[in-house]
Design an enzyme around this catalytic site. Structure first.
Site, PDB file in Angstrom:
ATOM      1  N   TYR A 100      16.772   1.255  38.043  1.00  0.00           N
ATOM      2  CA  TYR A 100      15.177   1.150  36.867  1.00  0.00           C
ATOM      3  C   TYR A 100      15.272   0.606  35.983  1.00  0.00           C
ATOM      4  O   TYR A 100      15.676   0.780  34.587  1.00  0.00           O
ATOM      5  CB  TYR A 100      15.026   1.965  36.800  1.00  0.00           C
ATOM      6  CG  TYR A 100      12.887   2.572  36.392  1.00  0.00           C
ATOM      7  CD1 TYR A 100      12.449   2.293  37.070  1.00  0.00           C
ATOM      8  CD2 TYR A 100      13.640   2.424  35.348  1.00  0.00           C
ATOM      9  CE1 TYR A 100      10.823   1.845  36.759  1.00  0.00           C
ATOM     10  CE2 TYR A 100      11.950   3.071  34.909  1.00  0.00           C
ATOM     11  CZ  TYR A 100      11.274   2.117  35.433  1.00  0.00           C
ATOM     12  OH  TYR A 100       9.638   2.426  34.811  1.00  0.00           O
ATOM     13  N   GLU A 183       9.075  -5.819  35.496  1.00  0.00           N
ATOM     14  CA  GLU A 183       9.671  -4.714  35.611  1.00  0.00           C
ATOM     15  C   GLU A 183      10.964  -5.052  37.148  1.00  0.00           C
ATOM     16  O   GLU A 183      10.472  -5.762  37.532  1.00  0.00           O
ATOM     17  CB  GLU A 183       8.840  -3.296  35.796  1.00  0.00           C
ATOM     18  CG  GLU A 183       9.680  -1.844  36.690  1.00  0.00           C
ATOM     19  CD  GLU A 183       8.613  -0.549  37.023  1.00  0.00           C
ATOM     20  OE1 GLU A 183       7.870  -0.519  36.334  1.00  0.00           O
ATOM     21  OE2 GLU A 183       8.531  -0.949  38.245  1.00  0.00           O
TER      22      GLU A 183
END
Ligand code: GDP
Ligand code: MN
Length: 361
Positions: A100, A183
């Site tokens: 992530y 992201e």
């Protein structure tokens, strides 16, 4: 402005981040003929701007042969209440590990902050709650074009070099595009290298013009019409149409609707010096949204003349009730014209908004 996944991936790809092979299908279009060139096994992903699509049924596994069914299924579905107007069909990556990475602005430090976790994927929010230490963060001075190597190591720990490289490229994307958020979750390792399996990019609206990114926004006919007339126009979920002049007055009207527990269907700022024609177009445009049951016109006459506004409202002749508050130049004449035709013209903003909310109760 929040980009859809395929739009964000396009931007990431141009910065050298590896993106799965894929193709976008829009509602009403047929499937592209050479799906097997993408891969035997594919992922079909709803292109909606909500997070957590995977858990909400918006990410489906399929074969090139039966991808059409998955595509149809998504077009008929709502993902977290949002209708699906386009889908992305991608090669299915043989994922080894999911990381992530997310970059945002730390407003107190006035610099980008990068968040990274070895345990990416659909459960990252749970990780953030139950094991926040698993998410590492570093701040990077915006003066740096790249993330300094020592910070990258501190952030990514034992992750492979390809992951570090992708994080650095995402940082470049973030800076170059005036992003508010960039992201990748998950950023994945596969036998063929590191890929962005998902992509999120929110660009500061104030920088869109100089970014020149071709963003595929599905404007409604009314939004296109508003653009043509130079109105600021936004559609919402309620029943009350709102027309004001100036952002301040228009926003204050919205606040007051909220205060009286009503819901705005849309709002339109006609801008300065609105004449009869512009007011007519504005009223018709706002009234054209099917959910609008009553309309508030809240205008201050300065350069704008109240009698012109009144004539515009009357000429628009829409079926919904239009409740008017006018103050300023030629107010008396405006009031007289409207009264003659049976329009309610109330004195204060409070009274006007309350009357509109009551009309929709
Ligand atoms: P989100 O739920 O909206 O964040 O959608 P994602 O694009 O992140 O997809 C959700 C999950 O589907 C990912 O975390 C992956 O586990 C899985 N997924 C997405 N793409 C692929 C792929 O190409 N191969 C495999 N095996 N899984 C995938
Ligand atoms: Mn994701």
């Amino acid at each position: 402005m929040k980009l859809l996944e395929f739009e964000a991936k396009d931007v990431f790809g141009r910065e050298g981040i590896r993106i799965p092979k894929g193709v976008v299908v829009r509602k009403g279009e047929g499937l592209p003929p050479n799906l097997e060139e993408i891969g035997d096994r594919v992922v079909v992903k709803a292109q909606v701007d909500v997070g957590g699509r995977g858990k909400a049924g918006g990410v489906l596994m399929a074969d090139a042969g039966n991808a059409g069914e998955a595509v149809q299924h998504l077009f008929n579905a709502h993902i977290k209440g949002v209708p699906v107007n386009s889908v992305l069909i991608e090669e299915r990556l043989p994922i080894e590990h999911e990381y992530y990475v997310s970059i945002a602005i730390d407003r107190s430090k006035k610099e980008p902050v990068i968040l990274f976790a070895d345990t990416g994927g659909v459960n990252i929010e749970e990780t953030a709650r139950t094991n926040p230490d698993a998410i590492r963060t570093v701040g990077v001075s915006p003066l740096f074009a790249d993330v300094p190597a020592f910070l990258l190591r501190e952030l990514t720990g034992t992750a492979p070099a390809g992951v570090r490289d992708a994080v650095n490229r995402l940082y470049r994307v973030f800076c170059k595009n005036d992003a508010l958020l960039a992201e990748i979750n998950p950023l994945v390792t596969t036998p063929n290298g590191v890929y962005a399996a998902d992509a999120k990019l929110i660009i500061d609206d104030n920088s869109l013009a100089r970014q020149g990114i071709a963003v595929n926004r599905d404007l409604t006919e009314r939004e296109k019409e508003a653009e043509k007339h130079g109105f600021s126009y936004v559609e919402l979920e309620g029943e009350i149409g709102v027309i004001g002049n100036g952002a301040g007055l228009t926003m204050a009207t919205l606040d007051l609707i909220d205060h009286f527990k009503g819901r705005a269907a849309n709002f339109l700022d006609v801008g300065g010096g609105a004449d009869q024609e512009r007011v007519k177009h504005a009223v018709r445009l706002v009234a054209g949204m099917p959910s609008v049951r009553v309309i508030i016109v809240n205008l201050l006459g300065g350069i704008t003349r109240c009698d012109e506004v009144a004539r515009g409202i009357i000429e628009a002749g829409v079926s919904q009730e239009v409740i008017v508050r006018l103050a300023g130049t030629n107010e008396e004449e405006g009031r007289r014209l409207l009264a003659e035709k049976g329009y309610r013209m109330l004195g204060s903003m409070d009274e006007t908004v309350r009357a509109a909310v009551e009309a929709t109760a």
